[in-house]
Each structure stands twice: as structure tokens, then as C-alpha cells.
Design a protein around this motif. Structure first.
Motif, PDB file in Angstrom:
ATOM      1  N   CYS A   1      27.816 133.753  50.098  1.00 18.32           N
ATOM      2  CA  CYS A   1      27.080 132.629  50.690  1.00 18.32           C
ATOM      3  C   CYS A   1      27.875 131.332  50.692  1.00 18.32           C
ATOM      4  N   SER A   2      28.797 131.197  49.746  1.00 19.56           N
ATOM      5  CA  SER A   2      29.404 129.883  49.549  1.00 19.56           C
ATOM      6  C   SER A   2      30.927 129.843  49.609  1.00 19.56           C
ATOM      7  N   SER A   3      31.605 130.974  49.463  1.00 20.57           N
ATOM      8  CA  SER A   3      33.055 130.930  49.265  1.00 20.57           C
ATOM      9  C   SER A   3      33.875 131.778  50.221  1.00 20.57           C
ATOM     10  N   ASP A   4      33.269 132.441  51.196  1.00 18.51           N
ATOM     11  CA  ASP A   4      34.057 133.215  52.152  1.00 18.51           C
ATOM     12  C   ASP A   4      34.803 132.208  53.025  1.00 18.51           C
ATOM     13  N   PRO A   5      36.137 132.196  52.970  1.00 17.66           N
ATOM     14  CA  PRO A   5      36.896 131.168  53.694  1.00 17.66           C
ATOM     15  C   PRO A   5      36.770 131.247  55.210  1.00 17.66           C
ATOM     16  N   ARG A   6      36.221 132.329  55.726  1.00 21.29           N
ATOM     17  CA  ARG A   6      36.071 132.486  57.178  1.00 21.29           C
ATOM     18  C   ARG A   6      34.863 131.759  57.729  1.00 21.29           C
ATOM     19  N   PHE A   7      33.931 131.330  56.837  1.00 25.76           N
ATOM     20  CA  PHE A   7      32.660 130.778  57.288  1.00 25.76           C
ATOM     21  C   PHE A   7      32.287 129.544  56.472  1.00 25.76           C
ATOM     22  N   PRO A   8      31.507 128.629  57.077  1.00 22.12           N
ATOM     23  CA  PRO A   8      30.943 127.538  56.266  1.00 22.12           C
ATOM     24  C   PRO A   8      29.897 128.118  55.316  1.00 22.12           C
ATOM     25  N   ALA A   9      29.603 127.387  54.264  1.00 20.61           N
ATOM     26  CA  ALA A   9      28.595 127.836  53.303  1.00 20.61           C
ATOM     27  C   ALA A   9      27.240 128.005  53.986  1.00 20.61           C
ATOM     28  N   VAL A  10      26.496 129.003  53.530  1.00 19.94           N
ATOM     29  CA  VAL A  10      25.147 129.236  54.040  1.00 19.94           C
ATOM     30  C   VAL A  10      24.261 128.080  53.592  1.00 19.94           C
ATOM     31  N   ILE A  11      23.400 127.601  54.497  1.00 20.21           N
ATOM     32  CA  ILE A  11      22.466 126.536  54.135  1.00 20.21           C
ATOM     33  C   ILE A  11      21.058 127.121  54.041  1.00 20.21           C
ATOM     34  N   VAL A  12      20.193 126.415  53.370  1.00 15.84           N
ATOM     35  CA  VAL A  12      18.828 126.888  53.107  1.00 15.84           C
ATOM     36  C   VAL A  12      18.111 127.297  54.388  1.00 15.84           C
ATOM     37  N   ASP A  13      18.278 126.540  55.457  1.00 17.45           N
ATOM     38  CA  ASP A  13      17.585 126.838  56.715  1.00 17.45           C
ATOM     39  C   ASP A  13      17.987 128.185  57.316  1.00 17.45           C
ATOM     40  N   GLU A  14      19.119 128.751  56.896  1.00 16.35           N
ATOM     41  CA  GLU A  14      19.591 130.031  57.429  1.00 16.35           C
ATOM     42  C   GLU A  14      19.047 131.238  56.665  1.00 16.35           C
ATOM     43  N   LEU A  15      18.553 131.049  55.470  1.00  9.65           N
ATOM     44  CA  LEU A  15      18.252 132.163  54.574  1.00  9.65           C
ATOM     45  C   LEU A  15      17.319 133.208  55.166  1.00  9.65           C
ATOM     46  N   ASP A  16      16.271 132.805  55.850  1.00 10.20           N
ATOM     47  CA  ASP A  16      15.332 133.780  56.409  1.00 10.20           C
ATOM     48  C   ASP A  16      15.957 134.647  57.496  1.00 10.20           C
ATOM     49  N   ALA A  17      17.027 134.188  58.111  1.00 11.37           N
ATOM     50  CA  ALA A  17      17.666 134.933  59.196  1.00 11.37           C
ATOM     51  C   ALA A  17      18.836 135.792  58.716  1.00 11.37           C
ATOM     52  N   ILE A  18      19.125 135.759  57.435  1.00 14.85           N
ATOM     53  CA  ILE A  18      20.279 136.493  56.916  1.00 14.85           C
ATOM     54  C   ILE A  18      19.833 137.803  56.286  1.00 14.85           C
ATOM     55  N   ASN A  19      20.532 138.879  56.668  1.00 19.11           N
ATOM     56  CA  ASN A  19      20.329 140.186  56.058  1.00 19.11           C
ATOM     57  C   ASN A  19      21.454 140.438  55.071  1.00 19.11           C
ATOM     58  N   VAL A  20      21.097 140.999  53.941  1.00 17.56           N
ATOM     59  CA  VAL A  20      22.055 141.256  52.864  1.00 17.56           C
ATOM     60  C   VAL A  20      22.304 142.751  52.761  1.00 17.56           C
TER      61      VAL A  20
END
Length: 189
Positions: free
Chosen positions: A41-60
Motif C-alpha cells: 500500500c505504501s512502498s511499491d516504487p511503481r505506484f503512489p501510496a494508496v489513500i483512504v478513498d481508494e480502499l473500497d475499490a482495492i482487491n487484495v
């Protein structure tokens, strides 16, 4: 607690949103998985950190890795069953078993893409790069009732080996992540 390697992959609208893992089985899964989830969520250098507003749309998706097995070439791979690690010197790349399926790669394409991921030439596997295959039990999100009898968002189980067992750990279905990591109160009783 069971020692193991694991990767946590995040998808948003079907696209990769983060993926971080720990290859070697040197730490308990109960520590590895949460640490990798936070890092995805926070450290993959390919992407910006995940923000709270995105959480419901993210599948793990959680991939629990088996042991690394050295291989000689594509004849030792089975697409969909094996993930792949390629290394030469300090450069190393890993692709999980589900990646070759998603991209419709054959064994040679899988080797070439894993070499690229390691920052190596696509044919490095033919020229001295070391290669290992790895099986993974893959847990992805779905909606069902958990083993704790509480409705909640819990994973469904898929195995690259066609089994519902991961090493010595039998995986109940349906189950909750707490059960998989040994923390479900109903499974401890």
C-alpha cells in the motif's frame, strides 16, 4: 508459527496497484503477510501510496510461497502451477504463477519476462542466470461468511497445485485470514 514466503498484491479495477513480498521462508507468515500488505500500500516504487478513498475499490491477493526449487530451463516449468525466480549476481526477479496465466505466456516467454523483471536481458536464462520455480497458494478477496461466523470481506482460496492444503497447514473453506495465520478463535478451540 509457520515460516514462509509471501507476496501481497493489490488490484484496482483489474489493474495492478501494488505488489510487495518476501521470498525466503525465514519469518512467520503472521508477521510477513501484514508487513507486505502495508508495504504494498505504501512502498511499491511503481505506484503512489494508496489513500483512504481508494480502499473500497482495492482487491487484495495473498500468495503463500512454497520452497524454491532449482530448474534447468522451460522443460521444468508448468505455466499456472509454478512461479519463477531468475537471478544473476545482485539482480533478481520474481513473477508469481498467476502472472503467466494472466498474460497468456508459454514457459519461454515466462522465463524471458522474469529475466526482464530482474533487469537482465530476456535470454539471460540461456546464459548462466540461475532459475528456481516456486508453487504458491493464492488467496483472493470475495464476499462470504467467515469461519468466525461474522459476515465480512474474506478471501476465497485458490491453489496453483489444485489443493486446499499449503504445506502442513490445511486451509478451511470458507475461512478468514485470521484462521490461515493461526489467529481465528474458532480454529484454536
Amino acid at each position: 508459527q509457520r515460516l514462509g514466503g509471501a507476496f501481497v498484491t493489490l488490484h484496482q479495477a483489474g489493474d495492478l496497484r501494488g505488489c510487495i513480498g518476501h521470498i525466503e521462508p525465514t519469518e512467520p507468515l503472521g508477521e510477513v503477510v501484514p508487513r507486505c500488505a502495508v508495504a504494498a500500500c505504501s512502498s511499491d516504487p511503481r505506484f503512489p501510496a494508496v489513500i483512504v478513498d481508494e480502499l473500497d475499490a482495492i482487491n487484495v491477493e495473498i500468495s503463500l510461497l512454497g520452497p524454491l526449487e532449482p530448474i534447468a530451463g522451460p522443460q521444468d516449468l508448468s505455466v499456472g502451477r509454478h512461479g519463477l525466480v531468475v537471478a544473476r549476481g545482485w539482480q533478481r526477479g520474481l513473477l508469481l504463477p498467476q502472472v503467466a496465466i494472466e498474460w497468456h505466456w508459454n514457459e519461454e516467454a515466462f522465463l524471458a519476462r522474469t529475466c526482464e523483471k530482474a533487469g537482465l536481458p530476456r535470454d539471460a536464462w540461456r546464459h548462466g542466470a540461475k532459475m528456481w520455480r516456486v508453487e504458491a497458494a493464492v488467496v483472493g478477496e470475495g464476499y462470504q461468511t467467515s469461519c468466525c461466523n461474522r459476515p465480512r470481506r474474506v478471501p476465497r482460496f485458490v491453489s496453483s497445485r489444485g489443493s486446499t492444503a499449503v504445506g502442513p497447514v490445511a486451509v478451511p473453506s470458507p475461512f478468514c485470514v485470521s484462521s490461515l495465520l493461526g489467529g481465528c478463535p474458532e480454529r484454536r478451540a
